[in-house]
Write a protein that holds these residues in place. Structure first.
Motif: not given
Length: 222
Positions: A72-93
């Protein structure tokens, strides 16, 4: 002194590793105090269109490909929660974990829609091939996003996290296979909830598959 339960757990892990080496799926139950789910887990390189159909029809959950942390590091894969700038990802809970493992969704560039059993199988097996010698530039030219195969980014070790993502990657490593596995939750047709462990064991028995507890995998490989 080893108990019969200890021996049985050890044998289940050994059987799961050998099944993986043969390219066969195994059933992995994570833990009652975690997701409490049993996943049908395949070595990604062995997935066929028939395997995708089995996951759709017999398991019923989401078909995902888990990749190791290094790949994943070699492919530079992000976590969606960190990559998407949207209120839905602010607190996954998440009640059972600190974070979600979800990354991008992808299709292989040789697919049309990417959703058919054959096209998903192509994407999955090519992900396994790409994971053997991971290169970000080659990854970007081979796959496109968004797509119909969900990628999961594994933690660096079972000591850090013990989800199906990491448990599957540990089995692949023990079987000397590429660090890419397919996981799909098994659901109960009547209730729509997680398939109970007893029912998952019964399914494994009917189909000649290995059932193994995640705790046994973690104890062996963490």
């Amino acid at each position: 002194m080893s108990t019969s339960s200890d021996v049985s757990s050890a044998e289940s892990v050994d059987d799961a590793v050998e099944a993986f080496r043969r390219g066969e799926p195994v059933l992995v139950h994570d833990a009652a105090d975690r997701e409490g789910e049993t996943d049908l887990v395949y070595p990604a390189g062995s997935v066929t269109p028939e395997a995708v159909a089995r996951m759709r029809n017999d398991a019923g959950g989401l078909v995902c490909v888990a990749l190791s942390d290094a790949v994943s590091e070699a492919f530079d894969l992000p976590f969606v929660q960190a990559a998407v700038d949207h209120p839905l990802t602010d607190d996954h809970q998440l009640s059972y974990d600190d974070r979600s493992s979800f990354s991008l969704t992808v299709n292989h560039r040789d697919t049309e829609t990417g959703i058919t059993d054959a096209e998903r199988a192509l994407t999955i097996t090519e992900l396994a091939a790409a994971s053997e010698d991971p290169d970000a530039e080659a990854f970007a030219t081979t796959f496109r996003a968004p797509g119909h195969v969900h990628l999961l980014r594994a933690a660096s070790s079972l000591a850090e996290r013990q989800g199906h993502t990491e448990l599957g990657i540990a089995l692949a490593a023990a079987a000397d296979l590429p660090p890419a596995v397919v996981v799909c939750e098994m659901l109960d047709d009547e209730s729509g909830a997680e398939l109970p462990p007893a029912a998952a064991r019964a399914y494994a028995d009917r189909h000649g598959l290995v059932y193994v507890e995640g705790a046994a995998i973690a104890e062996r490989f963490a």
